[in-house]
Write an enzyme that holds these catalytic residues in place. Structure first.
Site, short mmCIF file in Angstrom:
data_model
loop_
_atom_site.label_atom_id
_atom_site.label_comp_id
_atom_site.label_asym_id
_atom_site.label_seq_id
_atom_site.Cartn_x
_atom_site.Cartn_y
_atom_site.Cartn_z
N CYS A 340 0.79 -1.23 0.00
CA CYS A 340 0.00 0.00 0.00
C CYS A 340 0.83 1.29 0.00
O CYS A 340 0.46 2.22 -0.72
CB CYS A 340 -1.06 0.01 1.09
SG CYS A 340 -0.68 -0.91 2.54
N ARG A 369 7.28 -11.01 5.29
CA ARG A 369 6.97 -10.72 6.69
C ARG A 369 7.68 -11.73 7.57
O ARG A 369 7.68 -12.92 7.28
CB ARG A 369 5.46 -10.80 6.94
CG ARG A 369 4.73 -9.73 6.16
CD ARG A 369 3.24 -9.82 6.34
NE ARG A 369 2.60 -8.82 5.48
CZ ARG A 369 1.29 -8.69 5.33
NH1 ARG A 369 0.49 -9.50 5.98
NH2 ARG A 369 0.80 -7.77 4.54
N GLN A 387 0.57 -11.28 -2.79
CA GLN A 387 -0.82 -10.87 -2.59
C GLN A 387 -1.42 -10.48 -3.93
O GLN A 387 -0.75 -9.84 -4.74
CB GLN A 387 -0.88 -9.65 -1.68
CG GLN A 387 -0.40 -9.88 -0.27
CD GLN A 387 -0.45 -8.59 0.53
OE1 GLN A 387 0.03 -7.56 0.08
NE2 GLN A 387 -1.02 -8.66 1.71
N ASP A 389 -3.09 -8.02 -4.66
CA ASP A 389 -3.40 -6.80 -3.94
C ASP A 389 -3.98 -5.74 -4.87
O ASP A 389 -3.67 -5.70 -6.05
CB ASP A 389 -2.09 -6.26 -3.35
CG ASP A 389 -2.32 -5.49 -2.07
OD1 ASP A 389 -3.48 -5.37 -1.64
OD2 ASP A 389 -1.33 -5.00 -1.49
N HIS A 391 -5.50 -1.41 -4.40
CA HIS A 391 -5.94 -0.32 -3.53
C HIS A 391 -6.85 0.59 -4.31
O HIS A 391 -6.52 1.02 -5.41
CB HIS A 391 -4.72 0.42 -2.97
CG HIS A 391 -3.91 -0.46 -2.09
ND1 HIS A 391 -2.82 -1.15 -2.55
CD2 HIS A 391 -4.09 -0.85 -0.80
CE1 HIS A 391 -2.33 -1.90 -1.56
NE2 HIS A 391 -3.08 -1.75 -0.50
N LYS A 475 -12.14 -4.44 8.93
CA LYS A 475 -12.02 -5.24 7.71
C LYS A 475 -13.09 -6.31 7.63
O LYS A 475 -13.75 -6.64 8.61
CB LYS A 475 -10.64 -5.87 7.63
CG LYS A 475 -10.30 -6.73 8.83
CD LYS A 475 -8.89 -7.30 8.71
CE LYS A 475 -8.57 -8.18 9.91
NZ LYS A 475 -7.34 -8.92 9.77
N HIS A 521 -8.22 -1.41 0.85
CA HIS A 521 -7.29 -2.48 0.50
C HIS A 521 -8.15 -3.71 0.21
O HIS A 521 -9.09 -3.96 0.95
CB HIS A 521 -6.38 -2.89 1.67
CG HIS A 521 -5.68 -1.77 2.36
ND1 HIS A 521 -4.34 -1.61 2.32
CD2 HIS A 521 -6.15 -0.77 3.15
CE1 HIS A 521 -3.99 -0.57 3.06
NE2 HIS A 521 -5.08 -0.04 3.56
#
Length: 651
Positions: A340, A369, A387, A389, A391, A475, A521
RNA sequence: GCCUUUGUAGCUCAGGGGUAGAGCACUUCCUUGGUAAGGAAGAGGUCAGGGGUUCAAAUCCCCUCAAAGGCUCCA
């Protein structure tokens, strides 16, 4: 009449009983058979012992093994039986808590210096069954707090004393069976004789009260059943589930592997796994183009300052992979733990107008991570993962609509891949401790309400969890179970009012003033790694044709037909069908067996007859011989099966 | 990170103080076979790594690494 009460049964019928009637008495009045099977009773919505007297008009439901609550009562009582057996075998053992769980129960115990291992399992199981056979009756007693404390002080059980601290005097009950007495709210089954089969499943360490600063107790997991046969069936189901384990199938099907030299939690995708993963990515890419997402690409590292700005460094810096230093200057970079901040900078790359919003940046971004070593688990919990991912930057008035569009996308991905059994978890702030969250109360409230409304509007099977929110916003997570029933988060949608603030993102409104966009997200798969893991377990490795790494195998009967087999394979490749030709010097039976074992969907057998006729003999995995047909007909058949799945998401 | 358990050939596993075994896979040869395992021979291991005890360690002890099941954590 004062001594009569009215009992309403689940079928709506009302019967009159003398005051003080018990669930068991009611059962007996219906049938002896029912009475033999009644484990407990629900009285006005609360589960009671079947022997507890009912003193006023009530709605009563009798619970048996077929009711979830009946089972959990059975298992809770079994936990007491386990405790009694442990106390008999290991005098001086101290007890923590012993609840029923989804399947079975556990008891947290302090066995002092004794290490509870496999050899103890059988002994304890036998003792439990021995005690069960004596049909010890569970009896409930109310006790004053002082007396309860005295009892456990005398016994020297500090854990029970710790539990007692939080209990209110006057509402404390003890349950006793045989020689064992426990602090317990109940309810329990009538007697231990109902328990006919017991199995200790495993032991694990568990911190007292779940706090890692406390002493670690031994948690003994076990399961019991009212019939020996049910235990056997349960063990069989467990065995079957193990066969679906993605770690086992991943190795067998050559999808992925791990190497100590590369490092813990860092998966290596083998060619077949990579092919599968690529299909999934392309599938989602196509859907996202239609949904208005714009692909972006960002690097794997970012300046430490980027994460100081985002707030992640403060929150996770110490527990992450540590910064990378450049050789000459005092620069620090972090492996990106999320995409992000990079995407925020893309948003900032040019001025944005209210007319441009929403903008949706999508990236299959690989992040790193530092997960605790004990937490790593196959592909479901790793240290480097990708991910799917994206945004979404939008105006505050667009949040709810965008949120719903994302839910549509997630539902559509799950449906195309056959995940029908999922639940949606709405994660909100802890209702008491709000210090751990960043952002204003006002923004949080708005986001939380938007999520709850969207989930409702989409008819999701929703569970609300307080205290599970991310530190920057609430979330909605999509949870799916693996082969062993463990829950994993796949898709996730998160509202974020915080990062736009920290990155000072803005857009120009119709009044020519600057406004703050809202960020969403989202990741329908969550991570490719975890998604593939769950996909393997849900399909047992029998992937739909469009995803299968090898869609077909061409199997020549002998080397005489090598040329014909190659010719056929070339035609298939031209039609974008994937597979291989099995050129080995083996008999056809062997080639078929190997193709079946490796779960190849189609086998194309070619020999003298096929070569002469210009056909292929088709065999489908798990179904057998489909007969021979011209190659064109097979291609049409295969494409039809592929499109059957793909059409779903093109709507 | 913590607790318990585990680590022997590419895979699945047996063995166990006196210097390594099976099946499958692999290589070569024989076989050219029609819908779930044809036959023979061969190659392959510092028994996870390091240290210790012992005349002798894969085996017993300690440490490290990795894996499994939990606990804690999870942007």
């Amino acid at each position: 009449m004062e001594n009569q009460i009215q009992i309403t049964l689940p079928d709506g019928s009302i019967r009159t009983f003398p005051k003080g009637v018990s669930g068991m008495d009611i059962a007996r009045s219906i049938s002896e058979g029912l009475a033999r099977n009644v484990l407990a009773a629900v009285v006005d919505g609360q589960v009671w012992d079947s022997s507890r007297p009912i003193d006023s008009d009530a709605h009563v439901k009798l619970l048996t093994w077929n009711d979830t609550e009946g089972k959990s009562t059975f298992w809770h009582s079994s936990a007491h039986l386990l405790a009694e057996a442990l106390e008999a075998l290991y005098p001086g053992v101290k007890f923590g808590i012993g609840p029923a769980i989804e399947t079975g129960f556990y008891y947290d115990v302090d066995l002092g210096d004794h290490k509870f291992s496999q050899e103890d399992f059988k002994k304890v199981e036998d003792k439990m069954l021995e005690l069960a056979r004596t049909k010890e009756v569970f009896t409930r007693t109310s006790i004053s707090k002082a007396d309860a404390i005295a009892y456990f002080e005398e016994k020297g059980d500090e854990y029970k004393l710790d539990l007692l601290k939080d209990l209110e005097d006057g509402k404390i009950t003890f349950y006793n069976q045989g020689n064992f007495t426990d602090l317990c709210r109940g309810p329990h089954i009538p007697d231990t004789g109902f328990i006919k089969a017991a199995k200790i499943l495993n032991v694990a360490g568990a911190y007292w009260r779940g706090n890692e600063n406390n002493k670690m107790l031994t948690r003994i997991y076990a399961v019991t059943f009212p019939k020996q046969k049910e235990l056997e069936e349960y063990l069989h189901v467990l065995e079957e589930a193990k066969k679906r384990d993605h770690r086992k199938l991943g190795k067998e099907l050559e999808l992925f592997t791990f190497s100590e030299r590369v490092g813990q939690g860092l998966p290596l995708w083998l060619p077949k796994g990579a092919a599968l993963r690529e299909r999934l990515e392309n599938f989602l890419r196509r859907a996202q183009v239609r949904a208005g997402y714009l692909p972006v690409v960002t690097p794997h590292i970012g300046s430490k300052q980027l994460y100081v700005t985002s707030g992640h460094y403060e929150k996770y810096g110490k527990d992450s992979f540590q910064p990378i230093h450049t050789p000459d200057e005092d620069e620090e970079f972090l492996l990106k733990p999320m995409n992000c901040p990079h995407h925020c900078e893309i948003y900032r790359s040019k001025p944005r107008s209210y007319r441009d919003l929403p903008v949706r940046f999508a990236e299959f971004g690989t992040v790193y991570r530092y997960e605790q070593s004990g937490e790593l688990h196959g592909l479901t919990r790793v240290r480097g993962f990708t991910q799917d991912d994206a945004h979404i930057f939008c105006r505050p008035d667009q949040v709810e609509e965008e949120f719903m569009k994302v839910i549509d996308l997630v539902q559509y991905v799950f449906k195309a891949l056959g995940f029908s059994e999922y639940s949606a978890q709405v994660s909100l702030r802890d209702q008491e401790d709000r210090a751990k969250y960043i952002g204003t109360d006002e923004n949080w409230d708005r986001a939380e309400q938007a999520i709850i409304r969207s989930a409702e509007a989409k008819g999701l099977n929703t569970v609300i969890e307080y205290g599970e929110a991310a530190f920057y916003g609430p979330k909605l997570d999509f949870m799916v179970k693996d082969a062993l029933g463990r829950k994993w988060q796949l898709g996730t949608i998160q509202v974020d009012y915080n990062l736009p603030e920290r990155f000072d993102l803005e857009y120009t409104g119709s009044d020519n003033k600057k406004y703050r966009p809202v960020m969403i997200h989202r990741a329908p798969f969550g991570s490719l790694e975890r998604f593939v893991a769950i996909l393997i377990e849900s399909t047992a490795g029998n992937f739909p044709l469009w995803l299968s790494p090898d869609q077909l195998a061409v199997l020549p009967i002998s080397e005489k037909y090598t040329d014909y087999a190659n010719e056929i394979f070339l035609l298939l490749q031209e039609e974008d069908l994937r597979g291989y030709v099995d050129h080995r010097d083996e008999k056809i039976g062997k080639k078929i067996r190997d193709a079946e074992v490796s779960k190849t969907p189609f086998m194309l057998i070619v020999g003298e007859k096929e070569q002469a006729e210009g056909t292929v003999s088709i065999r489908k995995k798990g179904e057998g011989d489909l007969g021979s047909m011209p190659i064109g007909q097979f291609i049409a058949l295969a494409k039809e099966e592929i499109n059957k799945n793909l059409l779903k998401f093109q709507k």
